[in-house]
Write an enzyme that holds these catalytic residues in place. Structure first.
Site, PDB file in Angstrom:
ATOM      1  N   GLU A   1      14.119  20.268  26.834  1.00 35.58           N
ATOM      2  CA  GLU A   1      14.886  21.126  27.721  1.00 35.58           C
ATOM      3  C   GLU A   1      16.051  21.877  26.881  1.00 35.58           C
ATOM      4  O   GLU A   1      16.737  22.831  27.205  1.00 35.58           O
ATOM      5  CB  GLU A   1      15.627  20.534  28.900  1.00 35.58           C
ATOM      6  CG  GLU A   1      14.806  20.156  30.286  1.00 35.58           C
ATOM      7  CD  GLU A   1      13.209  19.630  30.081  1.00 35.58           C
ATOM      8  OE1 GLU A   1      13.527  18.538  29.380  1.00 35.58           O
ATOM      9  OE2 GLU A   1      12.237  20.181  30.385  1.00 35.58           O
TER      10      GLU A   1
ATOM     11  N   ASN B   1       6.596  20.423  28.491  1.00 37.15           N
ATOM     12  CA  ASN B   1       6.562  21.811  28.324  1.00 37.15           C
ATOM     13  C   ASN B   1       6.881  22.364  26.985  1.00 37.15           C
ATOM     14  O   ASN B   1       7.564  21.627  26.140  1.00 37.15           O
ATOM     15  CB  ASN B   1       7.829  22.048  29.327  1.00 37.15           C
ATOM     16  CG  ASN B   1       9.059  21.343  29.252  1.00 37.15           C
ATOM     17  OD1 ASN B   1       9.150  20.298  29.468  1.00 37.15           O
ATOM     18  ND2 ASN B   1       9.981  22.279  28.546  1.00 37.15           N
TER      19      ASN B   1
ATOM     20  N   ASP C   1       7.298  24.351  33.222  1.00 35.75           N
ATOM     21  CA  ASP C   1       8.011  23.082  33.047  1.00 35.75           C
ATOM     22  C   ASP C   1       6.869  21.787  33.532  1.00 35.75           C
ATOM     23  O   ASP C   1       7.303  20.803  33.826  1.00 35.75           O
ATOM     24  CB  ASP C   1       9.190  23.039  33.559  1.00 35.75           C
ATOM     25  CG  ASP C   1      10.093  21.502  33.222  1.00 35.75           C
ATOM     26  OD1 ASP C   1       9.740  20.989  32.168  1.00 35.75           O
ATOM     27  OD2 ASP C   1      11.000  21.233  33.768  1.00 35.75           O
TER      28      ASP C   1
HETATM   29 CA    CA Z   1      10.397  19.104  31.125  1.00 35.85          CA
END
Ligand code: CA
Length: 688
Positions: A214, A291, A336
């Site tokens: 992230e 992701n 994601d």
């Molecule tokens: Ca993630």
């Protein structure tokens, strides 16, 4: 004086005499106990492979090497479960999320809590044998998305392996908790790496990954010698800048699926924050990857591409650290869709043929059955509503993407939200596979990406071979989904956010027992047996993704979030429930606003970028509601944010990231929103 000395000697002599007299009886037991003490945490390959012959033990976070989260114990069963009651609890003295599934071997429970704290307890009584605090560096918390949680320990040949949130991997003496070795697994401290997963013992090494996709992380796993902690190998999951050399041919191959002008400084993602499983039969280590970074592929790899090996399952030879096979669930991930949901290894008859498979109920909404020798996908069917892809083509193994799915905002095709949302159809909470019913019990989430999370959650009994639901039990909103245990007693156990621990009939989903424990449960329960008594244990505290937001129906909202390990047995007592919190206090009058609107706006932007992931500014949220700051906190704002004076409460120091002027701007923004809330409260005090 002399006489008194003599008396002391007599006591010593008589004590020695007792010990001597007991040598043939109790003394012999004491020696056996000593041998047992020296034999703490003695799990090895032979014992792991024989796990089904010793159902009283729970040897990995998922019990056996396949991590099915299933117990063959049956003393607690459909007929007896009504008698289930409290055996003991242990207070972890933490107030953040607890996600680990404990391990029990030879009567000792080993588990972990927030920041990588570790605990060894007498599994019969809950008495603490030792507790370990890694004193994780809080500065690493500045880039962490989802609470400072930890998903468990590995126990192997007298050692307990646990990873601190700041990335250090510890080997502890299972008998004493003493540190035997420590390795720093983070390659670059300036990158937003943190560690929340459980280490995995794979052959001769212990392996750990990390989180941070992230932020700006390049994913990798690292392996260390079990005995010495000596670095063995590291496998990066995504290629680095192709203008530099590649670590191995697998990454050179992967680089062809990335734009050469990709945003390499952002790291690419593909982190391994959970889901590692070692297969001693095939000597393969499997794990999922996260992701890509950024989520939006056009910002990550502008010309497109699959972006190997993000959102994939990888099989690694732990002797060499090299890739054996890969399967990418979400080519060119855009949504994601980390593929890090707990993987279960088992043998299944697929298409009339017994195969060694792994299964995963993925964040992307498909339930995958994969041949774990080859990586071939045998089945991939939707277990929740899915709109980003129509189906998975088993010939190519690729999903058939829905038209327009990459151009979504809040909706696409004029009608559909992207399902699942970024929280996934299933997240880190362990599912359970019961080989007796043949069903997988999935804590699943039905949720579309619509700016707000509005979905439902279910405990779903899923037939993996027929790809259909056998029963389902609805829960609350997105915030209510906990790990699952199934047992040979025909039962499925799951806790929930309002603080109830529930037993279901594994065949029908009928609720057979509901115990109010008053503590939020998100972790998976486990089971063990000592001296003929079966126990069920679960860790309880709210946290994880969205940790700071505490829903009013959450037990943590009503009774706080002190972490507990709660253990049940038949004919136990009433479960102690934490007292209700005192009423929410009104917002105090904030200090006068002296900053200009420009400064307030600068503070708003900084707050959104740096602070808002934790401070949601609602009453009883996980991090302090900053609209309710005391005059003392306002006065000490610089020292709190830059000086770290609230470190013991979990507030990291932001020196080196924010300047004193930045902190003043954030403070001005907070004064601004405090006045808004205060004025609203004064105008309509009853609404507060
Ligand atoms: Ca993630």
């Amino acid at each position: 004086m002399h006489a008194r000395h003599a008396v002391v000697c007599a006591i010593v002599l008589s004590a020695a005499g007792v010990a001597f007299v007991g040598y043939h009886g109790r003394g012999a037991m004491a020696l056996a106990d000593q041998a047992k003490a020296a034999a703490h945490g003695q799990i090895d390959r032979k014992r792991l492979l024989a796990a089904d012959k010793h159902p009283e033990e729970w040897l990995t976070t998922g019990r056996d090497f396949g991590k099915g989260h299933f117990s063959p114990l049956a003393q607690i069963n459909k007929q007896t479960v009504d008698r289930l009651g409290f055996a003991w609890d242990y207070h972890t003295q933490t107030n953040r999320g607890l996600e680990a599934t404990p391990i029990v071997v030879d009567g000792v429970m080993y588990t972990s809590g927030s920041t990588g704290k570790a605990y060894a307890l007498d599994a019969r009584t809950g008495k603490e044998l030792w507790a370990f605090d890694p004193k994780s560096d809080l500065r690493m918390n500045r880039e962490s998305c989802c609470d400072e949680v930890n998903r468990g320990v590995a126990v192997w040949k007298g050692k307990v392996y646990v990873a601190a949130f700041d990335g250090r991997l510890f080997a502890l003496d299972a008998a004493t908790g003493a540190v035997l070795w420590v390795a720093d697994t983070i390659t670059d401290k300036k990158v937003g790496y943190t560690v929340t997963g459980a280490p995995e013992v794979a052959g001769h090494v212990v392996v750990i990954g990390n989180a941070g996709a992230e932020y700006d992380a390049r994913g990798y796993v690292s392996a260390y010698d079990l005995d010495t902690g000596k670095f063995a190998w590291r496998f990066y999951t995504v290629p680095g800048d192709p203008s530099k050399s590649f670590e191995n041919p697998e990454l050179e191959a992967a680089s062809k699926t990335w734009d050469p002008k990709s945003n390499w400084p952002m790291g690419g993602g593909g982190t391994v924050w959970d889901s590692m499983v070692y297969d001693p039969e095939l000597n393969l280590l499997y794990f999922g990857t996260s992701n890509g970074t950024f989520f939006d592929r056009s910002r990550r790899s502008p010309s497109g591409g699959d972006n190997l090996y993000v959102a994939s399952i990888l099989a690694i030879n732990p002797d060499t650290g090299r890739l054996v096979w890969h399967y990418q669930e979400v080519p060119g991930d855009q949504w994601d869709y980390d593929t890090l949901q707990p993987i279960i290894l088992t043998d299944l008859k697929v298409g009339g043929r017994s195969r060694k498979i792994l299964m995963q109920a993925s964040k992307d909404g498909f339930f995958y059955i994969i041949d774990r020798k080859t990586g071939q996908v045998l089945s991939a069917e939707k277990f929740v509503p899915v709109t980003w892809a129509e189906r998975v083509d088993l010939k190519t193994g690729r999903p058939v993407e829905a038209p327009g799915a990459r151009e979504y905002k809040n909706e696409f095709n004029g009608k559909n939200y992207i399902h699942p949302a970024s929280m996934g159809g299933h997240n880190w909470n362990p599912m359970s596979y019961d080989p007796k019913t043949g069903l997988v019990y999935i804590p699943e989430i039905e949720n579309g990406e619509a700016g707000l999370f509005t979905g439902k959650t279910y405990l779903r009994a899923w037939d993996p071979l027929r790809s259909k639901t056998v029963w389902e039990e609805p829960f609350g909103g997105w915030w209510d989904h906990a790990g699952v245990l199934s047992t040979a007693g025909g039962l499925v156990f799951q806790g929930n956010a309002p603080g109830h621990f529930i037993a279901y009939d594994a065949d029908t989903g009928k609720k057979l027992k509901d115990i109010d424990v008053g503590s939020t449960i998100i972790a998976a329960p486990m089971s063990y047996e000592i001296d003929g008594v079966q126990y069920i244990a679960v860790m309880a505290a709210w946290g994880g993704g969205g940790w700071s937001y505490v829903h009013p129906e959450n037990a943590a909202y009503q009774r706080g979030n002190e972490g507990r390990i709660i253990v049940f047995k038949l004919d136990g007592g009433a479960t102690p429930i934490p007292p209700l919190l005192p009423p929410i206090q009104p917002i105090p009058q904030p200090p006068a606003q002296t900053a200009s609107p420009d400064v307030v706006e600068h503070g708003r932007a900084l707050f959104a970028a740096r602070c808002a992931v934790c401070h949601v500014n609602q009453p009883r949220s996980g991090a302090a509601d900053l609209r309710r700051m005391s005059p003392e906190s306002h006065a000490a704002f610089q020292q709190i944010v830059l000086g770290g004076i609230l470190k013991s409460a979990g507030m990291p120091p932001w020196d080196g990231v924010l300047s004193p002027e930045d902190v003043d701007a954030i403070h001005a923004y907070l004064i601004s929103i405090s006045w808004d809330a205060y004025n609203k409260q004064q105008a309509a005090p009853k609404e507060q």
